[in-house]
Design a protein around this motif. Structure first.
Motif, PDB file in Angstrom:
ATOM      1  N   GLY A 139       0.791  -1.222   0.000  1.00 37.35           N
ATOM      2  CA  GLY A 139       0.000   0.000   0.000  1.00 37.35           C
ATOM      3  C   GLY A 139       0.825   1.275   0.000  1.00 37.35           C
ATOM      4  O   GLY A 139       1.964   1.305   0.462  1.00 37.35           O
ATOM      5  N   GLY A 140       0.217   2.321  -0.521  1.00 42.36           N
ATOM      6  CA  GLY A 140       0.847   3.633  -0.544  1.00 42.36           C
ATOM      7  C   GLY A 140      -0.199   4.727  -0.413  1.00 42.36           C
ATOM      8  O   GLY A 140      -1.403   4.479  -0.554  1.00 42.36           O
ATOM      9  N   VAL A 141       0.244   5.937  -0.128  1.00 47.05           N
ATOM     10  CA  VAL A 141      -0.643   7.088  -0.014  1.00 47.05           C
ATOM     11  C   VAL A 141      -0.107   8.195  -0.889  1.00 47.05           C
ATOM     12  O   VAL A 141       1.101   8.399  -0.987  1.00 47.05           O
ATOM     13  CB  VAL A 141      -0.768   7.553   1.464  1.00 47.05           C
ATOM     14  N   ASP A 142      -1.014   8.904  -1.559  1.00 47.67           N
ATOM     15  CA  ASP A 142      -0.580   9.966  -2.459  1.00 47.67           C
ATOM     16  C   ASP A 142      -1.511  11.172  -2.335  1.00 47.67           C
ATOM     17  O   ASP A 142      -2.679  11.044  -1.941  1.00 47.67           O
ATOM     18  CB  ASP A 142      -0.571   9.472  -3.909  1.00 47.67           C
ATOM     19  N   PHE A 143      -0.966  12.315  -2.649  1.00 48.05           N
ATOM     20  CA  PHE A 143      -1.714  13.579  -2.608  1.00 48.05           C
ATOM     21  C   PHE A 143      -2.580  13.696  -3.862  1.00 48.05           C
ATOM     22  O   PHE A 143      -2.152  13.355  -4.973  1.00 48.05           O
ATOM     23  CB  PHE A 143      -0.724  14.735  -2.531  1.00 48.05           C
ATOM     24  N   VAL A 144      -3.810  14.197  -3.679  1.00 45.77           N
ATOM     25  CA  VAL A 144      -4.703  14.451  -4.808  1.00 45.77           C
ATOM     26  C   VAL A 144      -4.888  15.953  -5.008  1.00 45.77           C
ATOM     27  O   VAL A 144      -4.602  16.499  -6.075  1.00 45.77           O
ATOM     28  CB  VAL A 144      -6.067  13.762  -4.605  1.00 45.77           C
ATOM     29  N   PHE A 159      -2.892  -3.129   2.264  1.00 48.17           N
ATOM     30  CA  PHE A 159      -2.416  -2.813   3.607  1.00 48.17           C
ATOM     31  C   PHE A 159      -2.728  -3.966   4.555  1.00 48.17           C
ATOM     32  O   PHE A 159      -3.701  -4.703   4.359  1.00 48.17           O
ATOM     33  CB  PHE A 159      -3.095  -1.542   4.134  1.00 48.17           C
ATOM     34  N   TRP A 160      -1.913  -4.098   5.583  1.00 50.40           N
ATOM     35  CA  TRP A 160      -2.234  -5.019   6.669  1.00 50.40           C
ATOM     36  C   TRP A 160      -3.260  -4.399   7.597  1.00 50.40           C
ATOM     37  O   TRP A 160      -4.150  -5.070   8.111  1.00 50.40           O
ATOM     38  CB  TRP A 160      -0.968  -5.381   7.440  1.00 50.40           C
ATOM     39  N   HIS A 161      -3.133  -3.097   7.853  1.00 50.41           N
ATOM     40  CA  HIS A 161      -4.103  -2.392   8.690  1.00 50.41           C
ATOM     41  C   HIS A 161      -5.354  -2.077   7.874  1.00 50.41           C
ATOM     42  O   HIS A 161      -5.315  -2.045   6.635  1.00 50.41           O
ATOM     43  CB  HIS A 161      -3.510  -1.087   9.219  1.00 50.41           C
ATOM     44  N   ASP A 188     -12.293   9.067  -3.046  1.00 49.93           N
ATOM     45  CA  ASP A 188     -13.391   8.123  -3.242  1.00 49.93           C
ATOM     46  C   ASP A 188     -13.567   7.308  -1.967  1.00 49.93           C
ATOM     47  O   ASP A 188     -12.651   6.587  -1.563  1.00 49.93           O
ATOM     48  CB  ASP A 188     -13.075   7.201  -4.428  1.00 49.93           C
ATOM     49  N   PRO A 189     -14.733   7.379  -1.314  1.00 50.89           N
ATOM     50  CA  PRO A 189     -14.947   6.623  -0.070  1.00 50.89           C
ATOM     51  C   PRO A 189     -14.747   5.119  -0.222  1.00 50.89           C
ATOM     52  O   PRO A 189     -14.441   4.428   0.760  1.00 50.89           O
ATOM     53  CB  PRO A 189     -16.407   6.954   0.287  1.00 50.89           C
ATOM     54  N   TYR A 190     -14.892   4.613  -1.451  1.00 53.59           N
ATOM     55  CA  TYR A 190     -14.685   3.176  -1.681  1.00 53.59           C
ATOM     56  C   TYR A 190     -13.258   2.757  -1.337  1.00 53.59           C
ATOM     57  O   TYR A 190     -13.019   1.600  -0.972  1.00 53.59           O
ATOM     58  CB  TYR A 190     -14.997   2.839  -3.142  1.00 53.59           C
ATOM     59  N   GLU A 191     -12.325   3.691  -1.416  1.00 55.36           N
ATOM     60  CA  GLU A 191     -10.931   3.377  -1.110  1.00 55.36           C
ATOM     61  C   GLU A 191     -10.744   2.925   0.338  1.00 55.36           C
ATOM     62  O   GLU A 191      -9.740   2.293   0.666  1.00 55.36           O
ATOM     63  CB  GLU A 191     -10.039   4.597  -1.372  1.00 55.36           C
ATOM     64  N   LEU A 192     -11.700   3.233   1.203  1.00 51.14           N
ATOM     65  CA  LEU A 192     -11.576   2.890   2.615  1.00 51.14           C
ATOM     66  C   LEU A 192     -12.199   1.538   2.954  1.00 51.14           C
ATOM     67  O   LEU A 192     -12.171   1.115   4.114  1.00 51.14           O
ATOM     68  CB  LEU A 192     -12.230   3.978   3.476  1.00 51.14           C
ATOM     69  N   THR A 193     -12.742   0.847   1.967  1.00 53.57           N
ATOM     70  CA  THR A 193     -13.432  -0.414   2.229  1.00 53.57           C
ATOM     71  C   THR A 193     -12.473  -1.598   2.190  1.00 53.57           C
ATOM     72  O   THR A 193     -11.392  -1.542   1.583  1.00 53.57           O
ATOM     73  CB  THR A 193     -14.543  -0.648   1.197  1.00 53.57           C
ATOM     74  N   ASP A 194     -12.893  -2.687   2.847  1.00 54.07           N
ATOM     75  CA  ASP A 194     -12.118  -3.922   2.804  1.00 54.07           C
ATOM     76  C   ASP A 194     -12.084  -4.486   1.386  1.00 54.07           C
ATOM     77  O   ASP A 194     -11.102  -5.123   0.981  1.00 54.07           O
ATOM     78  CB  ASP A 194     -12.718  -4.967   3.760  1.00 54.07           C
ATOM     79  N   GLU A 195     -13.163  -4.280   0.629  1.00 60.22           N
ATOM     80  CA  GLU A 195     -13.207  -4.771  -0.757  1.00 60.22           C
ATOM     81  C   GLU A 195     -12.107  -4.126  -1.594  1.00 60.22           C
ATOM     82  O   GLU A 195     -11.447  -4.804  -2.393  1.00 60.22           O
ATOM     83  CB  GLU A 195     -14.571  -4.493  -1.382  1.00 60.22           C
ATOM     84  N   ALA A 196     -11.910  -2.827  -1.423  1.00 62.78           N
ATOM     85  CA  ALA A 196     -10.859  -2.144  -2.177  1.00 62.78           C
ATOM     86  C   ALA A 196      -9.490  -2.699  -1.815  1.00 62.78           C
ATOM     87  O   ALA A 196      -8.613  -2.844  -2.675  1.00 62.78           O
ATOM     88  CB  ALA A 196     -10.913  -0.647  -1.910  1.00 62.78           C
ATOM     89  N   ASN A 197      -9.303  -3.008  -0.545  1.00 58.10           N
ATOM     90  CA  ASN A 197      -8.008  -3.562  -0.107  1.00 58.10           C
ATOM     91  C   ASN A 197      -7.803  -4.961  -0.677  1.00 58.10           C
ATOM     92  O   ASN A 197      -6.700  -5.314  -1.103  1.00 58.10           O
ATOM     93  CB  ASN A 197      -7.941  -3.596   1.411  1.00 58.10           C
ATOM     94  N   ASP A 198      -8.866  -5.768  -0.684  1.00 56.00           N
ATOM     95  CA  ASP A 198      -8.750  -7.144  -1.188  1.00 56.00           C
ATOM     96  C   ASP A 198      -8.493  -7.183  -2.688  1.00 56.00           C
ATOM     97  O   ASP A 198      -7.820  -8.084  -3.180  1.00 56.00           O
ATOM     98  CB  ASP A 198     -10.032  -7.934  -0.872  1.00 56.00           C
ATOM     99  N   GLU A 199      -9.031  -6.201  -3.405  1.00 50.60           N
ATOM    100  CA  GLU A 199      -8.861  -6.171  -4.855  1.00 50.60           C
ATOM    101  C   GLU A 199      -7.496  -5.616  -5.268  1.00 50.60           C
ATOM    102  O   GLU A 199      -7.077  -5.797  -6.419  1.00 50.60           O
ATOM    103  CB  GLU A 199      -9.948  -5.308  -5.490  1.00 50.60           C
ATOM    104  N   ALA A 200      -6.819  -4.955  -4.348  1.00 52.09           N
ATOM    105  CA  ALA A 200      -5.538  -4.319  -4.679  1.00 52.09           C
ATOM    106  C   ALA A 200      -4.443  -5.353  -4.850  1.00 52.09           C
ATOM    107  O   ALA A 200      -4.480  -6.435  -4.262  1.00 52.09           O
ATOM    108  CB  ALA A 200      -5.155  -3.315  -3.586  1.00 52.09           C
TER     109      ALA A 200
END
Length: 201
Positions: A139-144, A159-161, A188-200
């Motif tokens: 995982g990573g974080v970037d400025f929009v 991410f693990w967390h 995008d609020p979807y980025e905070l879901t477990d589904e988004a993490n699992d698909e990454a």
């Protein structure tokens, strides 16, 4: 295909042709005087498919990685993680490392610099190091953008967390150094879901 033909000549020497399929082809010549039977063999040439236009597309192949265990050595984790790309950074900047409680002005330059320092200081949450990628943290974080006193970020990778926890940690880090910021959120609020993490990846 194997086929047979019968050719029959009459007394007036007119040629009559009849066509029929058979396992063993033959040709028969008939007249009022003599009859001659001749067996003929036909050969079919097998033409193989032309594979000259075939090309291997590695994009069709899913990448499977046998990640290291968290108890493995750092060297082994780094060896596994070095095969994976680090998360990209669209808006990179030199780190601005100041203690929490500082009061930096609210500018895009300061936000980018504090975010860069955040990636380094809480690096165990991200996949910027080969050791972390080796255990499956990509995982990573970037400025929009900045929307007034709100900073908008994007999360990518795995991410693990929980992603909500990641955003809270990053937000607390930035707001603790640039107090004019009232909120740190994602595009995008979807980025905070477990589904988004699992698909990454």
């Amino acid at each position: 295909n194997v086929e047979s033909f019968s050719f029959v000549t009459t007394a007036t020497n007119k040629l009559k042709v009849s066509h029929h399929a058979a396992s063993t082809p033959f040709i028969t010549f008939s007249s009022s005087c003599t009859t001659t039977t001749t067996t003929a063999t036909s050969t079919s040439q097998l033409k193989m498919s032309d594979w000259s236009g075939f090309a291997y597309d590695d994009e069709d192949e899913e990448l499977f990685v046998d990640f290291a265990d968290e108890n493995d050595s750092q060297e082994y984790k780094a060896e596994i993680g070095s095969a994976l790309e680090a998360p990209s950074i669209m808006y990179d900047a030199d780190p601005i490392s100041v203690p929490q409680g500082s009061a930096l002005p609210l500018t895009e330059e300061n936000v980018l610099g504090v975010l860069s320092a955040c990636r380094n200081e809480i690096e165990t949450m991200f996949g910027y190091s080969a050791e972390n990628r080796g255990v499956g943290i990509t995982g990573g974080v970037d400025f929009v953008e900045m929307d007034g006193p709100t900073v908008v970020l994007t999360l990518k990778g795995r991410f693990w967390h929980q992603r909500t926890t990641v955003l809270q940690r990053v937000g607390a880090y930035i707001m603790g150094r640039i107090p004019e910021i009232i909120d740190v959120t994602v595009a995008d609020p979807y980025e905070l879901t477990d589904e988004a993490n699992d698909e990454a990846a």
